[in-house]
Design an enzyme around this catalytic site. Structure first.
Site, PDB file in Angstrom:
ATOM      1  CG  ASP A  22     -67.088  86.191  32.429  1.00  0.00           C
ATOM      2  OD1 ASP A  22     -65.988  85.312  31.317  1.00  0.00           O
ATOM      3  OD2 ASP A  22     -68.128  86.154  32.072  1.00  0.00           O
ATOM      4  CG  HIS A  39     -57.794  83.959  26.795  1.00  0.00           C
ATOM      5  ND1 HIS A  39     -59.141  83.656  28.062  1.00  0.00           N
ATOM      6  CD2 HIS A  39     -58.616  82.908  25.955  1.00  0.00           C
ATOM      7  CE1 HIS A  39     -59.851  83.600  27.426  1.00  0.00           C
ATOM      8  NE2 HIS A  39     -58.823  82.959  26.085  1.00  0.00           N
ATOM      9  CG  LEU A 133     -52.560  84.704  49.161  1.00  0.00           C
ATOM     10  CD1 LEU A 133     -53.629  85.254  49.384  1.00  0.00           C
ATOM     11  CD2 LEU A 133     -52.471  85.808  47.879  1.00  0.00           C
TER      12      LEU A 133
HETATM   13  C1  IPE Z   1     -66.640  80.361  33.684  1.00  0.00           C
HETATM   14  O1  IPE Z   1     -66.390  81.475  32.453  1.00  0.00           O
HETATM   15  C2  IPE Z   1     -65.353  79.956  33.830  1.00  0.00           C
HETATM   16  C3  IPE Z   1     -64.024  80.609  33.926  1.00  0.00           C
HETATM   17  C4  IPE Z   1     -64.010  82.064  34.191  1.00  0.00           C
HETATM   18  C5  IPE Z   1     -62.902  80.088  33.636  1.00  0.00           C
HETATM   19  P1  IPE Z   1     -67.068  81.070  31.804  1.00  0.00           P
HETATM   20  O2  IPE Z   1     -67.118  82.174  30.768  1.00  0.00           O
HETATM   21  O3  IPE Z   1     -66.859  80.088  31.207  1.00  0.00           O
HETATM   22  O4  IPE Z   1     -68.746  81.186  31.907  1.00  0.00           O
HETATM   23  P2  IPE Z   1     -69.801  81.229  31.145  1.00  0.00           P
HETATM   24  O5  IPE Z   1     -69.414  80.535  29.722  1.00  0.00           O
HETATM   25  O6  IPE Z   1     -70.106  82.624  30.638  1.00  0.00           O
HETATM   26  O7  IPE Z   1     -71.675  80.731  32.202  1.00  0.00           O
HETATM   27  C1  IPE Z   2     -62.264  84.430  31.031  1.00  0.00           C
HETATM   28  O1  IPE Z   2     -62.859  84.774  30.122  1.00  0.00           O
HETATM   29  C2  IPE Z   2     -61.539  83.519  30.832  1.00  0.00           C
HETATM   30  C3  IPE Z   2     -62.165  81.843  30.561  1.00  0.00           C
HETATM   31  C4  IPE Z   2     -63.164  81.438  30.649  1.00  0.00           C
HETATM   32  C5  IPE Z   2     -61.156  80.778  30.288  1.00  0.00           C
HETATM   33  P1  IPE Z   2     -64.050  84.412  28.583  1.00  0.00           P
HETATM   34  O2  IPE Z   2     -62.989  83.614  27.609  1.00  0.00           O
HETATM   35  O3  IPE Z   2     -64.845  84.004  29.112  1.00  0.00           O
HETATM   36  O4  IPE Z   2     -64.392  85.877  27.897  1.00  0.00           O
HETATM   37  P2  IPE Z   2     -65.888  86.255  27.779  1.00  0.00           P
HETATM   38  O5  IPE Z   2     -66.883  85.491  28.714  1.00  0.00           O
HETATM   39  O6  IPE Z   2     -66.201  85.260  26.256  1.00  0.00           O
HETATM   40  O7  IPE Z   2     -65.310  87.033  26.933  1.00  0.00           O
HETATM   41 MG    MG Z   3     -67.397  83.881  29.841  1.00  0.00          MG
END
Ligand code: IPE
Ligand code: IPE
Ligand code: MG
Length: 251
Positions: A22, A39, A133
């Site tokens: 995240d 990303h 793995l």
């Molecule tokens: C969880 O992250 C999903 C992934 C890392 C793929 P999100 O950024 O979508 O989750 P919330 O919205 O903060 O809970």
């Molecule tokens: C995690 O990073 C990747 C996915 C959920 C696909 P985020 O896109 O949720 O990044 P933040 O949390 O908005 O910074």
């Molecule tokens: Mg996120």
């Protein structure tokens, strides 16, 4: 200074690590760039943790890459994430083969665009005999969706007299989850400072140790992983028992 890796006890490496990757969007925003830039840079961190797990002998690594809720993001972001998935799968196949890594996927894979599905199926097929793995990507994954599926599939078997209601137990439920071929998660890591599960592996995390890192995913490196594992190794997993019982087992 001694290399951080040398502080990891070889006999206490978690068998199954699951990571909520995240913070990509926030990382990009801090740099004044669009979210998708985050990303793209997250791929480096993915490579790092896979490599790190390989170096210390982790057997299972599960990465939360796209949740059922992530379908609700702006269309352009979803599209970019899907393209990134296709290009990464194409690019990384060689490395997976070289490092004896088996690819696996969990989630409602049928919802993914055809291009992703084709690439994913191909890499899974080509790496299926690898043994070092098992790398599982959670894609279009939601734990509640998974549990709904389990209930539907078990119910069908009950109706068709393949399973008796009294026979339903934890084992049968385990065998119907997307993760049926994986052991329980030992260690869950979430980056970016958020402290929640976000619909990830609710059943499978029942006795996992949790670790929350403030590092945003694109900045996460092997050293961060090793630091997390050292923290894990200093914990006592009691599974409901008392400390003295655990010490006896370890004697
Ligand atoms: C969880 O992250 C999903 C992934 C890392 C793929 P999100 O950024 O979508 O989750 P919330 O919205 O903060 O809970
Ligand atoms: C995690 O990073 C990747 C996915 C959920 C696909 P985020 O896109 O949720 O990044 P933040 O949390 O908005 O910074
Ligand atoms: Mg996120």
């Amino acid at each position: 200074m001694k290399d951080i890796k040398s502080y990891i006890a070889e006999n206490k490496v978690p068998n199954h690590i699951a990571i909520i990757m995240d913070g990509n969007g926030r990382w990009a925003k801090l740099k004044g760039k669009p979210r998708v830039f985050g990303h793209k840079n997250g791929v480096t961190a993915v490579r790092e943790v896979i490599e790190g797990c390989g170096e210390i002998g982790v057997n299972y690594l599960t990465l939360y890459a796209f949740s059922t809720e992530n379908w609700n993001r702006p269309a352009l972001e979803v599209k970019t994430l899907m393209s990134l998935l296709v290009s990464s799968l194409k690019k990384e196949l060689k490395t997976l083969q070289k490092n004896n890594i088996k690819l696996n996927a969990i989630g409602n894979i049928n919802l993914l665009p055809e291009k992703v599905n084709i690439e994913l199926t191909e890499v899974i097929e080509k790496t299926k005999n690898n043994t070092a793995l098992t790398l599982t990507l959670a894609l279009s994954y939601g734990s509640r969706d998974e549990i709904v599926n389990v209930i539907r599939n078990i119910s069908k078997k009950v109706v068709n007299n393949q399973i008796k209601i009294e026979e339903i137990n934890e084992n049968i439920i385990n065998n119907h989850l997307y993760t049926f071929s994986l052991p329980d998660v030992d260690f869950m890591i979430r980056t970016s400072g958020e402290k929640r599960i976000s619909n990830f592996l609710l059943w499978q995390l029942a006795y996992a140790e949790m670790y929350f890192s403030d590092t945003l995913w694109p900045d996460f490196r092997k050293e961060n992983l090793f630091e997390a594992i050292i923290d894990y190794q200093n914990r006592e997993r009691r599974f409901g028992k008392i400390s003295e019982q655990i010490e006896k087992i370890n004697e």
